[in-house]
Design a protein around this motif. Structure first.
Motif, PDB file in Angstrom:
ATOM      1  N   VAL A  54       0.872  -1.007  -0.167  1.00  0.00           N
ATOM      2  CA  VAL A  54      -0.263   0.023   0.041  1.00  0.00           C
ATOM      3  C   VAL A  54       0.925   1.125  -0.067  1.00  0.00           C
ATOM      4  O   VAL A  54       1.672   1.351   0.748  1.00  0.00           O
ATOM      5  N   HIS A  55       0.907   2.030  -0.885  1.00  0.00           N
ATOM      6  CA  HIS A  55       1.553   3.030  -1.147  1.00  0.00           C
ATOM      7  C   HIS A  55       0.687   4.530  -0.544  1.00  0.00           C
ATOM      8  O   HIS A  55      -0.520   4.515  -1.278  1.00  0.00           O
ATOM      9  N   HIS A  56       1.294   5.242  -0.040  1.00  0.00           N
ATOM     10  CA  HIS A  56       0.519   6.759   0.476  1.00  0.00           C
ATOM     11  C   HIS A  56       0.820   7.633  -0.522  1.00  0.00           C
ATOM     12  O   HIS A  56       2.101   7.912  -0.700  1.00  0.00           O
ATOM     13  N   VAL A  57      -0.045   8.029  -1.273  1.00  0.00           N
ATOM     14  CA  VAL A  57       0.239   9.026  -2.346  1.00  0.00           C
ATOM     15  C   VAL A  57       0.814  10.360  -1.988  1.00  0.00           C
ATOM     16  O   VAL A  57       1.725  10.665  -2.745  1.00  0.00           O
ATOM     17  N   ASP A  58       0.504  10.809  -0.747  1.00  0.00           N
ATOM     18  CA  ASP A  58       0.966  12.093  -0.327  1.00  0.00           C
ATOM     19  C   ASP A  58       2.422  11.818   0.663  1.00  0.00           C
ATOM     20  O   ASP A  58       2.691  12.544   1.176  1.00  0.00           O
ATOM     21  N   HIS A  59       2.526  10.478   0.609  1.00  0.00           N
ATOM     22  CA  HIS A  59       3.744  10.007   1.556  1.00  0.00           C
ATOM     23  C   HIS A  59       3.660  10.319   2.878  1.00  0.00           C
ATOM     24  O   HIS A  59       4.573  10.226   3.666  1.00  0.00           O
ATOM     25  N   ASN A  60       2.210  10.395   3.486  1.00  0.00           N
ATOM     26  CA  ASN A  60       2.084  10.699   4.702  1.00  0.00           C
ATOM     27  C   ASN A  60       1.470   9.516   5.482  1.00  0.00           C
ATOM     28  O   ASN A  60       0.314   9.159   5.347  1.00  0.00           O
ATOM     29  N   HIS A  61       2.083   8.679   5.982  1.00  0.00           N
ATOM     30  CA  HIS A  61       1.574   7.451   6.482  1.00  0.00           C
ATOM     31  C   HIS A  61       0.444   7.687   7.628  1.00  0.00           C
ATOM     32  O   HIS A  61      -0.050   6.544   8.063  1.00  0.00           O
ATOM     33  N   HIS A  79       6.761   0.222  -5.822  1.00  0.00           N
ATOM     34  CA  HIS A  79       6.666   0.708  -4.795  1.00  0.00           C
ATOM     35  C   HIS A  79       8.158   1.503  -4.495  1.00  0.00           C
ATOM     36  O   HIS A  79       8.445   2.766  -4.126  1.00  0.00           O
ATOM     37  N   ASP A  80       9.116   0.652  -4.654  1.00  0.00           N
ATOM     38  CA  ASP A  80      10.562   1.019  -4.499  1.00  0.00           C
ATOM     39  C   ASP A  80      10.760   2.203  -5.284  1.00  0.00           C
ATOM     40  O   ASP A  80      11.438   3.098  -5.071  1.00  0.00           O
ATOM     41  N   GLU A  81      10.636   2.103  -6.666  1.00  0.00           N
ATOM     42  CA  GLU A  81      10.868   3.032  -7.694  1.00  0.00           C
ATOM     43  C   GLU A  81       9.974   4.471  -7.341  1.00  0.00           C
ATOM     44  O   GLU A  81      10.598   5.464  -7.613  1.00  0.00           O
ATOM     45  N   GLU A  82       8.761   4.315  -6.754  1.00  0.00           N
ATOM     46  CA  GLU A  82       8.038   5.377  -6.497  1.00  0.00           C
ATOM     47  C   GLU A  82       8.805   6.301  -5.281  1.00  0.00           C
ATOM     48  O   GLU A  82       8.987   7.444  -5.379  1.00  0.00           O
ATOM     49  N   LYS A  85      11.916   8.021  -6.717  1.00  0.00           N
ATOM     50  CA  LYS A  85      11.647   9.234  -7.304  1.00  0.00           C
ATOM     51  C   LYS A  85      11.529  10.411  -6.252  1.00  0.00           C
ATOM     52  O   LYS A  85      11.563  11.626  -6.484  1.00  0.00           O
ATOM     53  N   PHE A  86      10.706   9.952  -5.069  1.00  0.00           N
ATOM     54  CA  PHE A  86      10.311  11.179  -4.348  1.00  0.00           C
ATOM     55  C   PHE A  86      11.592  11.493  -3.574  1.00  0.00           C
ATOM     56  O   PHE A  86      11.761  12.806  -3.206  1.00  0.00           O
ATOM     57  N   GLU A  87      12.479  10.520  -3.197  1.00  0.00           N
ATOM     58  CA  GLU A  87      13.792  10.870  -2.599  1.00  0.00           C
ATOM     59  C   GLU A  87      14.776  11.922  -3.411  1.00  0.00           C
ATOM     60  O   GLU A  87      15.022  12.727  -2.906  1.00  0.00           O
ATOM     61  N   ALA A  88      14.677  11.540  -4.500  1.00  0.00           N
ATOM     62  CA  ALA A  88      15.502  12.377  -5.775  1.00  0.00           C
ATOM     63  C   ALA A  88      14.550  13.766  -5.797  1.00  0.00           C
ATOM     64  O   ALA A  88      15.403  14.791  -5.717  1.00  0.00           O
ATOM     65  N   TYR A  89      13.304  13.986  -5.760  1.00  0.00           N
ATOM     66  CA  TYR A  89      12.794  15.097  -5.682  1.00  0.00           C
ATOM     67  C   TYR A  89      13.019  15.861  -4.537  1.00  0.00           C
ATOM     68  O   TYR A  89      13.410  16.895  -4.472  1.00  0.00           O
ATOM     69  N   VAL A  90      12.818  15.368  -3.148  1.00  0.00           N
ATOM     70  CA  VAL A  90      13.157  16.223  -2.020  1.00  0.00           C
ATOM     71  C   VAL A  90      14.668  16.603  -2.150  1.00  0.00           C
ATOM     72  O   VAL A  90      15.046  17.571  -1.786  1.00  0.00           O
TER      73      VAL A  90
END
Length: 119
Positions: A54-61, A79-82, A85-90
């Motif tokens: 289950v992936h949290h779309v807004d990354h807030n668990h 899920h790992d790829e998502e 990508k988020f870590e690279a964006y941050v």
């Protein structure tokens, strides 16, 4: 050494664990959505369901609305790829430019002259 648990104690603990787990967002998401990865469309069944996350779309668990609007089911790989990508964006910011510039290089410039032996 602790005394051995009776069957009834073990069963009661298991039932309590199952009830707690069913109230969790993973179990609710698995009941709401089809068991298909939202990115690669891989289908899952009971044999490989542990590979569906289950992936949290807004990354807030902590954001777990009952309608599942902040969840999507993703396979382990997507899920790992998502999250990568988020870590690279941050870390580096957005990779999207506000305006793309037109290409100026012409790889075929002068090709006709070269083919005709004129250089």
């Amino acid at each position: 050494m602790s005394p051995a648990k009776t069957f009834e104690q073990v069963r009661a603990e298991q039932l309590e664990y199952n009830a707690r787990r069913e109230s969790g967002y993973r179990e609710r998401a698995l009941k709401l959505f089809p068991w298909i990865c939202g990115r690669c469309a891989r289908e899952f069944d009971r044999r490989n369901l542990s590979e569906l996350t289950v992936h949290h779309v807004d990354h807030n668990h902590d954001n777990n609305p009952s309608d599942g609007s902040n969840w999507e089911l993703l396979c382990l790989y997507c899920h790992d790829e998502e999250h990568s990508k988020f870590e690279a964006y941050v870390r580096y910011g957005s990779t999207k430019e506000s305006r793309a510039s037109a290409a100026t290089h012409n790889p075929f410039a002068g090709l006709k002259a070269k083919m005709e032996g004129k250089d």
